[in-house]
Design an enzyme around this catalytic site. Structure first.
Site, short mmCIF file in Angstrom:
data_model
loop_
_atom_site.label_atom_id
_atom_site.label_comp_id
_atom_site.label_asym_id
_atom_site.label_seq_id
_atom_site.Cartn_x
_atom_site.Cartn_y
_atom_site.Cartn_z
N HIS A 53 13.41 90.23 61.91
CA HIS A 53 13.31 90.96 60.64
C HIS A 53 13.64 92.43 60.87
CE1 HIS A 53 10.58 88.12 58.11
NE2 HIS A 53 11.34 87.41 58.94
N GLU A 55 12.20 95.16 59.94
CA GLU A 55 11.08 96.01 60.34
C GLU A 55 10.73 95.82 61.81
OE1 GLU A 55 9.96 94.55 56.09
OE2 GLU A 55 11.17 93.85 57.78
N CYS A 83 6.95 91.34 54.61
CA CYS A 83 6.31 90.01 54.63
C CYS A 83 5.01 90.11 55.43
CB CYS A 83 7.28 89.01 55.27
SG CYS A 83 7.44 89.21 57.07
N CYS A 86 5.63 91.28 59.15
CA CYS A 86 6.01 92.69 59.27
C CYS A 86 4.88 93.62 58.85
CB CYS A 86 7.27 92.95 58.46
SG CYS A 86 8.71 92.06 59.13
#
Length: 164
Positions: A53, A55, A83, A86
């Site tokens: 991801h 992040e 999410c 993260c």
């Protein structure tokens, strides 16, 4: 242009890199002392891992740059609400502020589905600023999914046998 817009523009540039790879266009930058020290964009499909991801990638780079797992004096700019994974990493990294482009009503954990960034039970809460360049961030995601649905429709039609 405000400071928030300046850095969100860079997060959008990162998201566009993800889109070019066929990944959901999510981008992130982490700023320390007026400088970007971590950049990331979604690479789940490209890297074939759920951990890629934007992040997480940006946090990894920022930690390496500061030579510390704590990002206590940093600000994160991300195009889409984080999410659960993260949001947990943000809390664990002690990031004090997250600037969010648009919210994610299906998986967001900065207030949409859950609010992990402001959970009183955790030893760290995060200041959030929501809606910076929201329309641009939202449009980018909407267009990506519109094109994805179009491709799936075309592929499905091509798989159908021809009627004679």
């Amino acid at each position: 242009m405000s400071t928030e817009e300046k850095y969100m523009k860079e997060a959008i540039r990162q998201a566009q890199k993800a889109a070019k790879l066929g990944d959901v266009p999510i981008g992130c930058v982490i700023v320390y002392d007026g400088k970007i020290i971590g950049r990331g964009y979604n690479r789940r499909m490209a890297d074939k891992t759920v951990l890629a991801h934007a992040e997480i990638i940006a946090i990894r780079k920022a930690c390496k740059k500061l030579d510390d797992w704590r990002l206590e004096d940093c600000t994160m700019y991300v195009t889409l609400e984080p999410c659960p994974m993260c949001a947990g990493a943000i809390v664990q990294a002690r990031i004090p502020k997250v600037v969010i482009g648009c919210m994610n009503p299906k998986a967001g954990c900065a207030g949409s589905v859950l609010d992990m960034l402001h959970e009183d039970g955790f030893n760290h809460q995060v200041q959030t600023e929501i809606g910076i360049l929201e329309e641009e961030c939202s449009r980018m995601l909407s267009e990506f999914f519109r094109q994805l649905r179009r491709k799936k429709t075309v592929a499905k039609a091509e798989d159908q046998p021809a009627n004679c």
